[in-house]
Design a protein around this motif. Structure first.
Motif, short mmCIF file in Angstrom:
data_model
loop_
_atom_site.label_atom_id
_atom_site.label_comp_id
_atom_site.label_asym_id
_atom_site.label_seq_id
_atom_site.Cartn_x
_atom_site.Cartn_y
_atom_site.Cartn_z
N ASP A 232 -81.20 61.29 -3.37
CA ASP A 232 -80.92 61.71 -4.74
C ASP A 232 -82.18 62.25 -5.40
N GLY A 233 -82.60 63.42 -4.93
CA GLY A 233 -83.77 64.06 -5.52
C GLY A 233 -84.98 64.08 -4.62
N GLY A 234 -84.93 63.36 -3.49
CA GLY A 234 -86.05 63.37 -2.56
C GLY A 234 -87.20 62.49 -3.01
N PRO A 235 -88.29 62.48 -2.25
CA PRO A 235 -89.41 61.57 -2.56
C PRO A 235 -90.08 61.86 -3.90
N PHE A 236 -89.94 63.08 -4.40
CA PHE A 236 -90.56 63.43 -5.68
C PHE A 236 -89.55 63.58 -6.80
N GLY A 237 -88.34 63.10 -6.55
CA GLY A 237 -87.34 63.05 -7.61
C GLY A 237 -87.67 61.93 -8.58
N GLY B 25 -94.79 55.10 -6.66
CA GLY B 25 -95.68 54.25 -7.45
C GLY B 25 -95.81 52.85 -6.86
N LEU B 26 -94.68 52.28 -6.43
CA LEU B 26 -94.71 50.96 -5.81
C LEU B 26 -95.48 50.98 -4.48
#
Length: 240
Positions: free
Chosen positions: A146-151, A159-160
């Motif tokens: 749902d938007g990929g790694p940079f969604g 961030g985690l």
């Protein structure tokens, strides 16, 4: 189990309601962080005892060296003598494992709570809560789809992951320094079967948290990341 899970869900919801004015839509995520901190506070006395136990084990090294000289050619007698020495001095070789073991029930509760669509026959309302744009019941695979790694959701996981790497690197460097300052003499692995092998890979354990964060529900991942960060700070203070 269902009744217990319902009671736990109620606790998380009450904590989220208390934190809602400060954290708004992410109040449930903040409640999980607060819950983790409370669990670690409860376990802290055992962590302090584990630190004292490590110091006591270090003081036993000269006696263990003597036993090794005496029974070096007989591993069975050496192992028995070392265990008897620990018993006489009231030092447990495995005392450091207790804090981690006692945290497992809290982790599994969060895992099951945010993996269940219903609780006690009713819809699980906690699944509607998010950390920024990432659902607390979702996983990294869901964010990638749902938007990929940079969604929006993917950035929460990045961030985690960054926080986990920072904490793991801090722990790795500190463990390496401690190992260099207090090397384990050859043969100490006879105290507990496999202890020597564990000591070799111990500095890398913190990086395994990345795998956990990637595969469990985000709520459980928050627990893991918060607990790992707490552990890094706690051990730096207790073992300084």
């Amino acid at each position: 189990m269902s009744t217990f899970l319902s009671a736990f869900a109620g606790l998380v919801e009450r904590l989220a309601d208390l934190l809602q004015p400060l954290f708004h839509a992410s109040s449930a995520a903040a409640a999980i962080v607060l819950f983790t901190a409370l669990v670690r506070l409860l376990v802290h006395p055992l962590s302090r005892a584990a630190a004292r136990g490590q110091q006591a084990r270090a003081q036993l090294q000269p006696k263990i060296a003597e036993l090794r000289k005496k029974y070096g050619k007989n591993p069975e007698k050496l192992n028995k003598a070392v265990l008897e020495l620990h018993a006489e001095e009231r030092v447990s070789p495995l005392s450091g494992c207790l804090p981690s073991l006692l945290q497992m029930p809290a982790f599994f509760l969060l895992y099951h709570l945010f993996s269940s669509t219903t609780i006690g026959g009713e819809s699980n309302g906690l699944l509607a809560h998010t950390l920024l744009a990432a659902p607390l019941g979702g996983r990294w695979a869901d964010a990638l789809g749902d938007g990929g790694p940079f969604g929006a959701a993917g950035l929460v996981y990045l961030g985690l992951f960054a926080l986990v790497v920072a904490v793991a690197t801090f722990t790795y460097r500190r463990t390496k320094r401690m190992s260099a300052a207090n090397p384990v003499p050859a043969g100490d692995g006879t105290q507990v079967p496999g202890l020597g092998a564990v000591a070799k890979v111990m500095p890398f354990f913190s990086y395994f948290t990345l795998v956990t964060v990637a595969v469990v529900p985000l709520a459980a991942a928050l627990y893991v990341v918060t607990s790992a960060t707490w552990s890094a700070v706690e051990r730096a203070v207790l073992y300084r």
